[in-house]
Motif scaffolding. Sequence first.
Motif, PDB file in Angstrom:
ATOM      1  N   SER B 155    -115.609  -4.616 -23.928  1.00 30.88           N
ATOM      2  CA  SER B 155    -114.175  -4.862 -23.787  1.00 30.88           C
ATOM      3  C   SER B 155    -113.362  -3.602 -24.046  1.00 30.88           C
ATOM      4  N   ASP B 156    -113.860  -2.726 -24.920  1.00 29.96           N
ATOM      5  CA  ASP B 156    -113.169  -1.453 -25.135  1.00 29.96           C
ATOM      6  C   ASP B 156    -113.134  -0.655 -23.836  1.00 29.96           C
ATOM      7  N   THR B 157    -114.281  -0.643 -23.155  1.00 23.86           N
ATOM      8  CA  THR B 157    -114.353   0.075 -21.888  1.00 23.86           C
ATOM      9  C   THR B 157    -113.419  -0.558 -20.864  1.00 23.86           C
ATOM     10  N   SER B 158    -113.402  -1.886 -20.828  1.00 27.32           N
ATOM     11  CA  SER B 158    -112.475  -2.564 -19.918  1.00 27.32           C
ATOM     12  C   SER B 158    -111.052  -2.103 -20.183  1.00 27.32           C
ATOM     13  N   ALA B 159    -110.678  -2.037 -21.459  1.00 26.97           N
ATOM     14  CA  ALA B 159    -109.306  -1.678 -21.814  1.00 26.97           C
ATOM     15  C   ALA B 159    -108.983  -0.257 -21.359  1.00 26.97           C
ATOM     16  N   VAL B 160    -109.878   0.665 -21.629  1.00 27.04           N
ATOM     17  CA  VAL B 160    -109.622   2.053 -21.244  1.00 27.04           C
ATOM     18  C   VAL B 160    -109.601   2.186 -19.720  1.00 27.04           C
ATOM     19  N   ALA B 161    -110.490   1.449 -19.045  1.00 22.79           N
ATOM     20  CA  ALA B 161    -110.533   1.521 -17.582  1.00 22.79           C
ATOM     21  C   ALA B 161    -109.257   0.943 -16.977  1.00 22.79           C
ATOM     22  N   VAL B 162    -108.762  -0.157 -17.542  1.00 23.83           N
ATOM     23  CA  VAL B 162    -107.504  -0.712 -17.062  1.00 23.83           C
ATOM     24  C   VAL B 162    -106.377   0.293 -17.314  1.00 23.83           C
ATOM     25  N   ALA B 163    -106.374   0.892 -18.519  1.00 26.81           N
ATOM     26  CA  ALA B 163    -105.337   1.874 -18.854  1.00 26.81           C
ATOM     27  C   ALA B 163    -105.344   3.033 -17.860  1.00 26.81           C
ATOM     28  N   ALA B 164    -106.547   3.484 -17.501  1.00 27.35           N
ATOM     29  CA  ALA B 164    -106.642   4.584 -16.537  1.00 27.35           C
ATOM     30  C   ALA B 164    -106.167   4.123 -15.155  1.00 27.35           C
ATOM     31  N   THR B 215    -119.218   3.309 -27.025  1.00 25.37           N
ATOM     32  CA  THR B 215    -119.442   4.669 -26.555  1.00 25.37           C
ATOM     33  C   THR B 215    -118.769   4.963 -25.231  1.00 25.37           C
ATOM     34  N   ARG B 216    -119.051   4.067 -24.283  1.00 24.11           N
ATOM     35  CA  ARG B 216    -118.631   4.347 -22.921  1.00 24.11           C
ATOM     36  C   ARG B 216    -117.114   4.403 -22.812  1.00 24.11           C
ATOM     37  N   SER B 217    -116.456   3.591 -23.649  1.00 16.90           N
ATOM     38  CA  SER B 217    -114.996   3.584 -23.610  1.00 16.90           C
ATOM     39  C   SER B 217    -114.452   4.948 -24.020  1.00 16.90           C
ATOM     40  N   VAL B 218    -115.105   5.579 -24.972  1.00 12.93           N
ATOM     41  CA  VAL B 218    -114.632   6.884 -25.443  1.00 12.93           C
ATOM     42  C   VAL B 218    -114.886   7.942 -24.375  1.00 12.93           C
ATOM     43  N   GLY B 219    -116.063   7.880 -23.764  1.00 12.31           N
ATOM     44  CA  GLY B 219    -116.376   8.826 -22.695  1.00 12.31           C
ATOM     45  C   GLY B 219    -115.383   8.699 -21.546  1.00 12.31           C
ATOM     46  N   LEU B 220    -115.066   7.452 -21.236  1.00  9.54           N
ATOM     47  CA  LEU B 220    -114.120   7.206 -20.154  1.00  9.54           C
ATOM     48  C   LEU B 220    -112.720   7.699 -20.529  1.00  9.54           C
ATOM     49  N   MET B 222    -112.018  10.113 -22.516  1.00  9.41           N
ATOM     50  CA  MET B 222    -112.062  11.574 -22.457  1.00  9.41           C
ATOM     51  C   MET B 222    -111.929  12.037 -21.010  1.00  9.41           C
ATOM     52  N   LYS B 223    -112.708  11.407 -20.136  1.00 12.55           N
ATOM     53  CA  LYS B 223    -112.699  11.797 -18.723  1.00 12.55           C
ATOM     54  C   LYS B 223    -111.320  11.571 -18.112  1.00 12.55           C
ATOM     55  N   GLU B 224    -110.718  10.429 -18.423  1.00 15.60           N
ATOM     56  CA  GLU B 224    -109.443  10.065 -17.803  1.00 15.60           C
ATOM     57  C   GLU B 224    -108.240  10.494 -18.644  1.00 15.60           C
ATOM     58  N   GLN B 225    -108.525  11.127 -19.783  1.00 16.79           N
ATOM     59  CA  GLN B 225    -107.448  11.561 -20.686  1.00 16.79           C
ATOM     60  C   GLN B 225    -106.510  10.417 -21.056  1.00 16.79           C
ATOM     61  N   VAL B 226    -107.126   9.278 -21.400  1.00 15.32           N
ATOM     62  CA  VAL B 226    -106.338   8.136 -21.864  1.00 15.32           C
ATOM     63  C   VAL B 226    -106.106   8.291 -23.363  1.00 15.32           C
ATOM     64  N   ARG B 227    -104.833   8.203 -23.772  1.00 12.59           N
ATOM     65  CA  ARG B 227    -104.515   8.271 -25.198  1.00 12.59           C
ATOM     66  C   ARG B 227    -104.886   6.943 -25.845  1.00 12.59           C
ATOM     67  N   VAL B 228    -105.877   6.976 -26.713  1.00 12.34           N
ATOM     68  CA  VAL B 228    -106.374   5.751 -27.350  1.00 12.34           C
ATOM     69  C   VAL B 228    -106.003   5.779 -28.814  1.00 12.34           C
ATOM     70  N   GLN B 229    -105.515   4.655 -29.318  1.00 12.35           N
ATOM     71  CA  GLN B 229    -105.444   4.602 -30.768  1.00 12.35           C
ATOM     72  C   GLN B 229    -106.114   3.342 -31.284  1.00 12.35           C
ATOM     73  N   VAL B 230    -106.740   3.509 -32.439  1.00 11.95           N
ATOM     74  CA  VAL B 230    -107.428   2.407 -33.098  1.00 11.95           C
ATOM     75  C   VAL B 230    -106.530   1.899 -34.215  1.00 11.95           C
ATOM     76  N   LEU B 231    -106.248   0.585 -34.181  1.00  8.84           N
ATOM     77  CA  LEU B 231    -105.314  -0.019 -35.119  1.00  8.84           C
ATOM     78  C   LEU B 231    -105.919  -1.269 -35.708  1.00  8.84           C
ATOM     79  N   SER B 232    -105.407  -1.686 -36.841  1.00  7.71           N
ATOM     80  CA  SER B 232    -105.845  -2.951 -37.417  1.00  7.71           C
ATOM     81  C   SER B 232    -105.031  -4.103 -36.851  1.00  7.71           C
ATOM     82  N   SER B 233    -105.695  -5.211 -36.547  1.00 10.74           N
ATOM     83  CA  SER B 233    -104.987  -6.418 -36.115  1.00 10.74           C
ATOM     84  C   SER B 233    -104.309  -7.106 -37.272  1.00 10.74           C
TER      85      SER B 233
END
Lengths: 426, 426
Positions: B155-164, B215-220, B222-233
């Motif tokens: 799901s992390d990868t899905s989120a980053v891919a959607v963001a990109a 892992t893959r979400s972070v690689g993605l 990096m590749k797509e230069q998506v600004r990611v932040q990790v937050l507490s729910s």
Amino acid sequence: MARIVMKFGGTSMAGIERIRNVAARIKREWDAGNQIAVVVSAMAGETDRLVGFCREASSLYDPREYDVVVSSGEQITSGLLAMTLQAIGVPARSWLGSQVPVWTDAAHAKARIQSIDSQGLEEGWARGEVAVIPGFQGITNDGTNRVTTLGRGGSDTSAVAVAAAVKADRCDIYTDVDGVYTTDPRIVPRARKLKKVTYEEMLELASVGAKVLQTRSVGLAMKEQVRVQVLSSFTGDTAPMADTLPGTMIVGEEEIQDVESQLITGIAHDKNEAKITLTSVPDKPGAVASIFTPLADANINVDMIIQNIAHQSAGSASATDVTFTVPAADLARSIEALNQSKPVIGFAELIQDTRVAKISVVGVGMRSHAGVAATMFKTLGERGINIQAITTSEIKVSVLIEEDYTELAVRVLHTAYGLDAEDTAA
Amino acid sequence: MARIVMKFGGTSMAGIERIRNVAARIKREWDAGNQIAVVVSAMAGETDRLVGFCREASSLYDPREYDVVVSSGEQITSGLLAMTLQAIGVPARSWLGSQVPVWTDAAHAKARIQSIDSQGLEEGWARGEVAVIPGFQGITNDGTNRVTTLGRGGSDTSAVAVAAAVKADRCDIYTDVDGVYTTDPRIVPRARKLKKVTYEEMLELASVGAKVLQTRSVGLAMKEQVRVQVLSSFTGDTAPMADTLPGTMIVGEEEIQDVESQLITGIAHDKNEAKITLTSVPDKPGAVASIFTPLADANINVDMIIQNIAHQSAGSASATDVTFTVPAADLARSIEALNQSKPVIGFAELIQDTRVAKISVVGVGMRSHAGVAATMFKTLGERGINIQAITTSEIKVSVLIEEDYTELAVRVLHTAYGLDAEDTAA
């Protein structure tokens, strides 16, 4: 070689051990060279769990999202059964509603199947595969491709619809009962299993809560002349031939040779109704339409309707009370729809009651015999059971009573119509 | 107005009460006029339950059917969140992987996203809707339209891919931790939260089991230069502005101004590896390829590899032992694939061991400093911890040890590299 649709209910799919039993049963039919489509329900309890989530999220949930949630139960079991079949050497694949596709209208949560594309299934059969289809689900045919579900028990309808679409030789419905009984054997131990029952009788028995098959599946089977049989999942050693299986065949009236001497074929009960009374509805043309149009627009099925005699209050126009029943699951939505239309309908008060039950006596023999209803009212009256509403059809008489009297009413009616077996059903 | 992807993990989606909290948080962003896509995980424990069913059905399950089963967890939460948003006045709809569509390759159970069609989402935004997308799932892009999943944590990868795909201003990953720590605070109470971490470091920390992001979400990212932040729910009262949120920002190396004096950024551990040793593999060209080709064909990621020095048995050709690790979840399939290729590989015996753990020290500072590995080996050696295998990268050193020593190893290394905070993390 025959083409067979096999449908397994939630109790049969409840856990991997039971799914293995289902797979073994399918393998016997597959080993015999048959082309097989299997329609599965969700694991027992799963749909309730999912519906519970939806109700907790919102009492007025969006039925489109409800369908997304509750369709997942069958998705799970279809995948599990396909892999379990593969594990015993039977090639198989799951076909989701969106993949077959099973096209439906957009009446979410109670959608109707419009057509089923059998091409993919045919190609799978050509490869020797068993097709595993999640019951209960489809996809809208209006270009939006939203997930739909067919209403509770909809997997039976899915099975019959698939059987009709692929012109199956028969549609075997495996369930947790071993056939159709004169009434619920948990209430009346002397209930008898019926060898054959007509589509019409089954339709009435299902619609009033015999819980063996979904109403719509029986109507569809009648319309499409699909040979349906109801079988138990839990008697594994029966012969594979259809006519030697000890279930109940659902057939056309012409197939029942020995027109049963009995007046009544069975007695059903249904606790899933809710009663709504609107007080002081203006007694004028169009008043009743103004009540039931918003409910119809919300896809809510109204069942029994009673309109009392109009009464005249001092200094006001003539008014009447209107009472009717809806499925208990639709009560919140019904109240919402009615309150929104309150200015148009003009009722004074809305009174709801979920503590009601519908008791029905059903039988094609009723057509040629008078006195069925009278016997019913007399029998219930002798036990002090008050009748709140009555509806009749050609082959059925139904009454609405207080829920607490359900079991008593079923038992005394079963005896009154001479349905008790000499031995208990168990 | 910003375009924001918000991703909520399984703990945040575990039950309707928590889903209501998630909806309230989304509403704050929506009230501020932002365009929002939400990517959701399954309820905590649900995917494990579904994977458990698959394993029970067949240890060599068909990954296509596995995907049908396990993708349902996110389908459920997406529908529930959409209806919960509607209930608080936020227009919303769910978009299944097949509806967006999220196109993937056909590597079932670990599919890769190929493209995401954003047209439907854009139309929804134009209507003011929040788009709710089940993470982890997609649909094959080869004309078969089968359901796929992206692998655990997908799901992390899905989120980053959607963001990109939608060119989001940022991708906020809400999780049950409030950021990225120097190591698991449950093992080391003195672990420190990092304000910023580079994509590369995060990649190594995620891939070795820091469990914050896939892992893959972070690689993605990096590749797509998506600004990611990790937050507490679970800290509901934080300000909505990105740069005031107290999580961890994952950024390019150039954004980290004060190149940290520390050599090591964090220490990770991973118990989800299994070790396989093939004994007496013929020591000849192509032998190693014959081992790893069938594993690659089965889409199994091999991690650490050790080939011992060849030894010559009396009267036979030269042979060697080859040891490597695979994800524990793929062990059964790995053994199956290797045994099928046994005639080609020609090994004597296959020895498996799941009681291993991988410990890694990670840091971009490592590039300019020698001695990191030496410190690691010395620290572990002093505690009597045996090293079974070693791998290194530019910014990471990993060792395989006996699983029982995991916590001890993490603690002593955290101290040895000077990472302990003065106060405890809790």
